[in-house]
Structure formats: structure tokens, C-alpha cells
Design a protein around this motif. Structure first.
Motif, PDB file in Angstrom:
ATOM      1  N   TYR A   1      50.937  46.822  42.621  1.00 26.76           N
ATOM      2  CA  TYR A   1      51.669  47.849  41.896  1.00 26.76           C
ATOM      3  C   TYR A   1      52.348  47.337  40.626  1.00 26.76           C
ATOM      4  N   HIS A   2      52.752  46.086  40.623  1.00 19.03           N
ATOM      5  CA  HIS A   2      53.634  45.634  39.544  1.00 19.03           C
ATOM      6  C   HIS A   2      53.034  44.597  38.599  1.00 19.03           C
ATOM      7  N   LEU A   3      51.826  44.131  38.837  1.00 19.76           N
ATOM      8  CA  LEU A   3      51.206  43.159  37.941  1.00 19.76           C
ATOM      9  C   LEU A   3      49.933  43.745  37.333  1.00 19.76           C
ATOM     10  N   ARG A   4      49.713  43.452  36.053  1.00 18.34           N
ATOM     11  CA  ARG A   4      48.525  43.906  35.354  1.00 18.34           C
ATOM     12  C   ARG A   4      47.921  42.740  34.575  1.00 18.34           C
ATOM     13  N   PRO A   5      46.648  42.398  34.857  1.00 15.89           N
ATOM     14  CA  PRO A   5      46.005  41.329  34.090  1.00 15.89           C
ATOM     15  C   PRO A   5      45.668  41.796  32.682  1.00 15.89           C
ATOM     16  N   ASP A   6      45.628  40.859  31.768  1.00 11.35           N
ATOM     17  CA  ASP A   6      45.257  41.150  30.384  1.00 11.35           C
ATOM     18  C   ASP A   6      43.830  41.708  30.347  1.00 11.35           C
TER      19      ASP A   6
ATOM     20  N   ALA B   1      37.839  41.420  31.370  1.00 12.28           N
ATOM     21  CA  ALA B   1      36.476  41.393  30.816  1.00 12.28           C
ATOM     22  C   ALA B   1      35.759  40.099  31.170  1.00 12.28           C
ATOM     23  N   ARG B   2      36.469  38.984  31.080  1.00 14.62           N
ATOM     24  CA  ARG B   2      35.850  37.694  31.416  1.00 14.62           C
ATOM     25  C   ARG B   2      35.492  37.643  32.899  1.00 14.62           C
ATOM     26  N   ALA B   3      36.391  38.150  33.754  1.00 15.04           N
ATOM     27  CA  ALA B   3      36.111  38.152  35.189  1.00 15.04           C
ATOM     28  C   ALA B   3      34.935  39.066  35.515  1.00 15.04           C
ATOM     29  N   CYS B   4      34.868  40.235  34.851  1.00 14.30           N
ATOM     30  CA  CYS B   4      33.749  41.154  35.085  1.00 14.30           C
ATOM     31  C   CYS B   4      32.425  40.501  34.719  1.00 14.30           C
TER      32      CYS B   4
ATOM     33  N   VAL C   1      41.382  39.476  47.595  1.00 16.06           N
ATOM     34  CA  VAL C   1      42.196  40.690  47.496  1.00 16.06           C
ATOM     35  C   VAL C   1      43.672  40.380  47.728  1.00 16.06           C
ATOM     36  N   LEU C   2      43.980  39.574  48.720  1.00 16.74           N
ATOM     37  CA  LEU C   2      45.378  39.309  49.034  1.00 16.74           C
ATOM     38  C   LEU C   2      46.033  38.394  48.005  1.00 16.74           C
ATOM     39  N   ALA C   3      45.249  37.492  47.409  1.00 18.91           N
ATOM     40  CA  ALA C   3      45.833  36.576  46.428  1.00 18.91           C
ATOM     41  C   ALA C   3      46.053  37.255  45.080  1.00 18.91           C
ATOM     42  N   ARG C   4      45.075  38.069  44.624  1.00 22.90           N
ATOM     43  CA  ARG C   4      45.180  38.714  43.312  1.00 22.90           C
ATOM     44  C   ARG C   4      44.642  40.139  43.384  1.00 22.90           C
ATOM     45  N   PRO C   5      45.300  40.998  44.116  1.00 23.23           N
ATOM     46  CA  PRO C   5      44.789  42.375  44.238  1.00 23.23           C
ATOM     47  C   PRO C   5      44.710  43.092  42.905  1.00 23.23           C
ATOM     48  N   GLU C   6      45.656  42.795  42.012  1.00 25.79           N
ATOM     49  CA  GLU C   6      45.660  43.461  40.703  1.00 25.79           C
ATOM     50  C   GLU C   6      44.406  43.130  39.907  1.00 25.79           C
ATOM     51  N   LEU C   7      43.909  41.890  40.028  1.00 24.49           N
ATOM     52  CA  LEU C   7      42.702  41.502  39.313  1.00 24.49           C
ATOM     53  C   LEU C   7      41.456  42.106  39.955  1.00 24.49           C
ATOM     54  N   VAL C   8      41.381  42.065  41.280  1.00 23.75           N
ATOM     55  CA  VAL C   8      40.232  42.643  41.975  1.00 23.75           C
ATOM     56  C   VAL C   8      40.130  44.137  41.656  1.00 23.75           C
ATOM     57  N   MET C   9      41.248  44.842  41.705  1.00 18.86           N
ATOM     58  CA  MET C   9      41.243  46.274  41.415  1.00 18.86           C
ATOM     59  C   MET C   9      40.802  46.554  39.983  1.00 18.86           C
ATOM     60  N   ALA C  10      41.306  45.762  39.040  1.00 20.76           N
ATOM     61  CA  ALA C  10      40.958  45.978  37.637  1.00 20.76           C
ATOM     62  C   ALA C  10      39.479  45.696  37.380  1.00 20.76           C
ATOM     63  N   VAL C  11      38.968  44.635  37.997  1.00 22.11           N
ATOM     64  CA  VAL C  11      37.549  44.311  37.838  1.00 22.11           C
ATOM     65  C   VAL C  11      36.692  45.411  38.452  1.00 22.11           C
TER      66      VAL C  11
ATOM     67  N   ASP D   1      30.439  47.749  45.061  1.00 25.58           N
ATOM     68  CA  ASP D   1      30.944  47.472  46.402  1.00 25.58           C
ATOM     69  C   ASP D   1      32.249  46.688  46.299  1.00 25.58           C
ATOM     70  N   PRO D   2      33.331  47.185  46.896  1.00 24.59           N
ATOM     71  CA  PRO D   2      34.622  46.496  46.751  1.00 24.59           C
ATOM     72  C   PRO D   2      34.624  45.097  47.354  1.00 24.59           C
ATOM     73  N   LEU D   3      33.909  44.926  48.457  1.00 31.98           N
ATOM     74  CA  LEU D   3      33.869  43.600  49.074  1.00 31.98           C
ATOM     75  C   LEU D   3      33.084  42.616  48.216  1.00 31.98           C
ATOM     76  N   GLU D   4      31.963  43.068  47.657  1.00 29.36           N
ATOM     77  CA  GLU D   4      31.183  42.188  46.788  1.00 29.36           C
ATOM     78  C   GLU D   4      31.954  41.846  45.523  1.00 29.36           C
ATOM     79  N   THR D   5      32.690  42.813  45.001  1.00 31.92           N
ATOM     80  CA  THR D   5      33.527  42.545  43.826  1.00 31.92           C
ATOM     81  C   THR D   5      34.521  41.435  44.134  1.00 31.92           C
ATOM     82  N   ALA D   6      35.172  41.543  45.264  1.00 32.53           N
ATOM     83  CA  ALA D   6      36.178  40.537  45.628  1.00 32.53           C
ATOM     84  C   ALA D   6      35.533  39.186  45.883  1.00 32.53           C
ATOM     85  N   ARG D   7      34.389  39.178  46.560  1.00 36.40           N
ATOM     86  CA  ARG D   7      33.716  37.901  46.827  1.00 36.40           C
ATOM     87  C   ARG D   7      33.333  37.188  45.539  1.00 36.40           C
ATOM     88  N   GLY D   8      33.011  37.960  44.526  1.00 40.14           N
ATOM     89  CA  GLY D   8      32.627  37.360  43.255  1.00 40.14           C
ATOM     90  C   GLY D   8      33.741  36.620  42.562  1.00 40.14           C
ATOM     91  N   LEU D   9      34.987  36.830  43.011  1.00 41.71           N
ATOM     92  CA  LEU D   9      36.136  36.163  42.398  1.00 41.71           C
ATOM     93  C   LEU D   9      36.633  34.975  43.214  1.00 41.71           C
TER      94      LEU D   9
END
Length: 585
Positions: free
Chosen positions: A417-422, A427-430, A553-563, A572-580
Motif C-alpha cells: 500500500y505504501h511503497l511505489r517503485p520508480d 520497466a527494467r524488471a518487466c 511477493v512477500l519481500a517486494r509486493p509493490e514491485l511484483v504488483m507493478a510488474v 500469470d501472477p505466480l510466473e510474474t513473481a517467479r521471474g523476479l
């Protein structure tokens, strides 16, 4: 004549730095708070010389009556001036006069509360007198005594006393329209149940709301027996410091509401508790705040950073907190942790494991803060040294596992809720995730398990957040499960009816139906319902299933959600998270 100085004995000073404080220490704090209160009152009198008085006499008349009362009965007036709600009134009204606070009530009515204070003092001193006091919402309130219901639309009421007979608006204090404050008595402790004072809720003025006192007496008796049984000396200290208990409406089970204020030493506000044990924990919590506020009136623990002040994660709040608020939190929850440490039933073991972890986390987070003074660093170090041995104490597995889930849930949901990645970081993570998670495709600093300096390069911005539900929702379900298994079974059919915001997939998660929870969270995200609570639930379930997506997801949910948002709703949300997740080269 040189004014006296307040000096804490070395043992009291060390007690307070370590999160404790016996009866002698509390007595010293009460003495220092008397001086603080008198300073605020003096400043208020100086500031109100040209303020409007409305239909009431000038404040000087009230001050003269108060002075007469003190000459006749010094102890009575001293006790009244120390009354917690008097401090809230004085500080709030002074802020209004200085233009740093607003209020719905007319300023003359706020200032006019001094007349009500003087009338209470004169009644306590046994004086003959006449005075006019404000009437608000149909009540004429006498601080520390009670309130008279006043018919009609009168703005003021006369209070008079002749030969011991007191009338308010022409009616006696033993009549049906008078509501006297209830004294809650236990063996060794007494509190006034204040349900009438306009300033009792520790903010601006509110209407009187008389409550049935019998339920509070029963709960208070039970709470006091628990406190005295745990530590008689600590209980005596609390009894010597607390003065009023301010009742508020019942909240949801396992979601009590309580508060205190630095302007109101001796007050604890509390919703109707589930039981005496919950009230005992609340009294410990709020008395810790009382002690630290008084200590901070004497010593500086942190520097006010003004508009540039940094906000921090507070493990007991849904919103970010400034350094001063976080210090108050760690001090209060150190006391709460100590309380639950000595409760051996399953819920007590859960609360102990939860709050020792969260308090230690907050202490370690603020220890390096450059906003702390040397004394503030000593306080943080003292609390940390006392708390750290508790981290190694054994807790039964069901309670420990529940606490670990609640800790991870709150921390990750707060981040979401309170953190937003640049945007550039996203874009780099995607780009890396689109490379099918090939080793090295995601920049090192963006992989969730990247150690050392690379991880420090990831600095999301802190932003306001509007939670869809309380961050404690799954923790409340866990409390139901541990404390009342039968009740928990009854709420399965409609969990949101008993626990606001709870969903069926939350029930699956807390009861160990990992596969069902994982499937439900994933489906909700794919159907467009991917709020932070759902993403964090997905992370908790994935971690329980041994899926590396949970780590991300638990370490950086804000990044996983943004990606995921960038990749599109069909990703797929799980595949997105695994990619990070970091992979060995």
C-alpha cells in the motif's frame, strides 16, 4: 525565589529508559506533570485576555473562584487540576487561541469550560458560590463530577451552592437529571469512568454519553486481578498513575480500540473489551504511553524534523508514522509484549510471539536514525537489550506459526500500500521477466533475494495508501481460531459478517488449506480483483506451498504488483513473481 526543578532519581531514570517504572517513578512523573499542566494553564490565561466570552463572565471571574477554592481545600483543587481531561481542554483551547487548531464549538464555549472547572473546584471545597457554565448538546458538565441534563436550547446554566446544597440549572445533584461519574473500584485500584466530560476523548469537545457502568465494573475487577497477579509492583505503579477510564462503544471482537494523549496524563480510552484480560492489556498499553509522554515533557528523545520528517513502518499501524510516533509505539508494545509473555494460553502465546517480533523489528529499524538524540538512542538500546532474550523463548508451534503468518502479512501488506517503485525500475524488471526468467535477465538489484549493496539500490518511494480493509484481518481470524475454535467454525459461512474484510480464501489460508487458498487468490487476481491484500495472500499461500513466488511477493509486493500490471491482466501472477526471484548463474 528560584523555581524548583524536577529531578528524576537515577533509578527512576533508568527504569523509564528500560520501559518500566515503579510506584516512586510514577509519583515523580505525576509531580512533573503538575508543573506542565500549570504552565499550559498560565499560557492559556495569558492568551485569552482579548478572546470572546459570549454569554459568560470573563475568565478572570472563574480564576478568582478557582483561587478561593484552592485556599479552602488545596488538595481537592490540585487533584482537579491534574484531572486528565483538564489537560486536553487547556491544550486544545490554547491551540485554538493561537490559530494552530480548529473546532466546531464556539470559542467562547471552549474558554467557558474554565467556569465549569472552577465550579467543580468550589463544590469540592464546600464553598457557597454562584457561577455560569456552558451547556453543550443539552448537558452542563462539571469536570470530575458528572453532568446535568438541561432542557431547552439554553447556552449556559447557573451552578450554585448554599450550605452544601448544590443546584445546576435549578436542579439538585441527587435528582434524575444528574449523571454522576462512576468510580470503578478494585482491591488496590480505583478509576473514574468518565462518560461526560467534553474533552474526555482526548481531542476536541464531544457530547456526554452516559453508559451503564456495571459491565465496566465487572471487567475492571477481572483486569485488575490479572494485573496484580502478574506483578504486584507494576500494578501498584499503574494504580498510582491512571485516573480515568474513558468508555467507548464495543468494537469487533479481537479488534479493541484504545487511545491516550500526552496532554492527559492518567487517562486511558478504551472500547468495551472482549474480557478482563483484553482490558488489562489495554491498560498496560496506554499507561506505557502515559509514562513516555511524561518522560518526554522532561527530556528530548528525538529532534523535530518539521516538514521534512521521515515516516516509518509501524508494525501495529496501517499508516506510516513519524519518529516520535514510532517511539511511542515501541514503548507501548514493549509493555504489551511483557504482559502477554506471562499469559500461557494459546492466544497469549500468539500475542507474545507476534508483538516480540514486531517490536524488535521496529526497534532495529529506528536504532540508526539520525533524528534520535543521545538519550533517545539510549532508550532504544535499553528496550532492545530487554527484548532480545525474549526472542529466544520457546512458543508452541501452532501459536508461533500463526504469529509468523501475521507478521509477514502485515509487513508485506504495508509495503504493497505504501511503497511505489520508480517507473524505470518497473520497466527494467518487466524486460527481465519477459525473457522467461532466464538467469541474469532481471537486473541484480531488482531480484528479491539480491544480497548486500545491490539490494540497497532498490529504493521505492513512500506514498499515501487507502487500505481496503484493516491489515490485521487475517491476524484477527487467527485469534478466533486459537481462542475460540467453535466460534471460528461458525464464522466460516460468512467470515466478513464477524470480521470486517475477511474472505473465504483467508479462511482457507489460516486453516492450512494451502492449495485452496493459492487457487482462490490466483483466480481473484486473474479476474481483476488483485488488491494488495489478495497479492499478499497469494504470497503467503505460495510460501506455504514451497513455491519461490512466495518469496518474491512477500519481500517486494509493490514491485511484483507493478510488474504484473505492466505485463497485463492475463499474465500469470505466480510466473510474474517467479521471474523476479534470484537464480544462481
Amino acid at each position: 525565589m528560584t523555581p524548583g526543578l524536577h529531578v528524576l532519581a537515577p533509578e527512576s531514570f533508568e527504569e523509564l529508559l528500560g520501559g518500566t517504572g515503579g510506584p516512586a517513578t510514577v509519583s515523580a512523573l505525576r509531580a512533573s506533570e503538575r508543573s506542565w499542566r500549570l504552565l499550559v494553564l498560565r499560557a492559556l490565561l495569558d492568551a485569552c485576555a482579548d478572546a470572546p466570552t459570549g454569554p459568560l463572565p470573563p475568565p478572570a471571574d472563574a480564576w478568582r473562584l478557582l483561587t478561593r477554592a484552592r485556599a479552602a481545600a488545596e488538595d481537592v483543587v490540585e487533584e482537579l487540576l491534574a484531572y486528565p481531561a483538564v489537560g486536553v481542554w487547556a491544550a486544545h483551547t490554547l491551540r485554538r487561541l493561537r490559530g494552530t487548531a480548529d473546532g466546531d464549538a464556539p470559542l467562547w464555549a471552549e474558554l467557558g469550560h474554565l467556569h465549569a472547572l472552577a465550579a467543580s473546584a468550589a463544590i469540592g471545597a464546600g464553598l457557597d458560590f454562584r457561577a455560569a457554565v456552558p451547556v453543550r448538546h443539552g448537558w452542563a458538565v462539571l469536570p470530575g463530577l458528572g453532568a446535568m441534563r438541561v432542557a431547552g436550547a439554553a447556552d449556559t446554566a447557573e451552578v450554585s451552592a448554599v450550605a452544601g446544597r448544590v443546584l445546576v440549572a435549578g436542579r439538585p445533584l441527587d435528582g434524575p437529571d444528574w449523571h454522576a461519574l462512576t468510580r470503578l473500584d478494585a482491591d488496590g485500584c480505583a478509576l473514574l469512568l468518565d462518560d461526560t466530560d467534553p474533552y474526555r476523548t482526548l481531542r476536541g469537545p464531544v457530547p456526554a454519553e452516559p453508559v451503564a457502568a456495571d459491565v465496566w465494573q465487572d471487567l475492571f475487577t477481572e483486569a485488575w486481578e490479572i494485573l496484580r497477579g502478574l506483578d504486584a509492583e507494576d500494578a501498584r505503579a499503574l494504580a498510582g498513575g491512571l485516573v480515568t477510564l474513558v468508555p467507548r462503544p464495543r468494537a469487533e471482537r479481537f479488534r479493541p480500540h484504545s487511545a491516550s494523549s500526552g496532554d492527559a496524563f492518567g487517562a486511558a480510552l478504551a472500547s468495551v473489551p472482549d474480557d478482563g484480560e483484553q482490558l488489562a492489556s489495554t491498560l498496560v498499553h496506554e499507561f506505557q504511553h502515559n509514562k513516555l509522554s511524561a518522560f518526554m515533557h522532561l527530556f528530548t528523545l528525538y529532534e523535530d524534523q518539521g516538514a521534512d520528517r521521515r515516516l516509518h513502518y509501524a508494525p501495529w499501524r496501517d499508516d506510516p508514522r513519524p519518529l516520535g510516533g514510532l517511539l511511542q509505539g515501541v514503548y507501548a508494545f514493549y509493555g504489551v509484549t511483557g504482559f502477554w509473555r506471562r499469559r500461557t494460553h494459546p492466544l497469549g502465546r500468539f500475542e507474545f510471539a507476534l508483538w516480540r517480533a514486531q517490536t524488535a523489528h521496529a526497534l532495529h529499524a529506528i536504532a540508526p536514525s539520525d533524528g534520535l538524540t543521545d538519550l533517545g538512542r539510549r532508550l532504544v538500546a535499553g528496550l532492545t537489550a530487554r527484548l532480545e532474550p525474549w526472542l529466544a523463548e520457546p512458543v508452541p508451534e501452532p501459536a508461533l506459526a500463526a504469529a509468523e503468518l501475521a507478521v509477514a502479512d502485515h509487513r508485506a501488506t504495508w509495503r504493497a500500500y505504501h511503497l511505489r517503485p520508480d517507473p524505470g525500475v518497473v520497466a527494467r524488471a518487466c524486460a527481465g521477466v519477459r525473457e522467461k526468467g532466464r538467469a541474469g535477465s532481471v537486473p541484480e538489484a531488482l531480484r528479491v533475494s539480491a544480497p548486500g549493496p545491490a539490494a540497497s539500490e532498490y529504493r521505492p518511494a513512500l506514498v499515501p495508501g487507502s487500505p481496503a480493509r484493516g491489515f490485521d484481518t487475517r491476524a484477527v481470524l487467527l485469534r478466533w481460531l486459537l481462542a475460540d475454535p467453535a466460534g471460528f467454525e461458525a464464522l466460516r459461512a460468512d467470515p466478513g459478517a464477524a470480521v470486517s474484510g475477511a474472505r473465504a480464501e483467508d479462511i482457507a489460508l489460516v486453516t492450512g488449506d494451502t492449495a485452496g487458498a493459492l487457487r482462490a487468490f490466483r483466480e481473484r487476481i486473474l479476474s481483476g480483483g488483485g488488491d494488495p491484500e489478495t497479492w499478499v495472500g497469494l504470497g503467503l499461500a505460495a510460501r506455504a506451498a514451497g513455491d519461490p513466488a512466495g518469496e518474491a511477493v512477500l519481500a517486494r509486493p509493490e514491485l511484483v504488483m507493478a510488474v504484473h500490471a505492466e505485463l497485463g491482466a492475463d499474465a500469470d501472477p505466480l510466473e510474474t513473481a517467479r521471474g523476479l526471484v534470484s537464480r544462481p548463474a
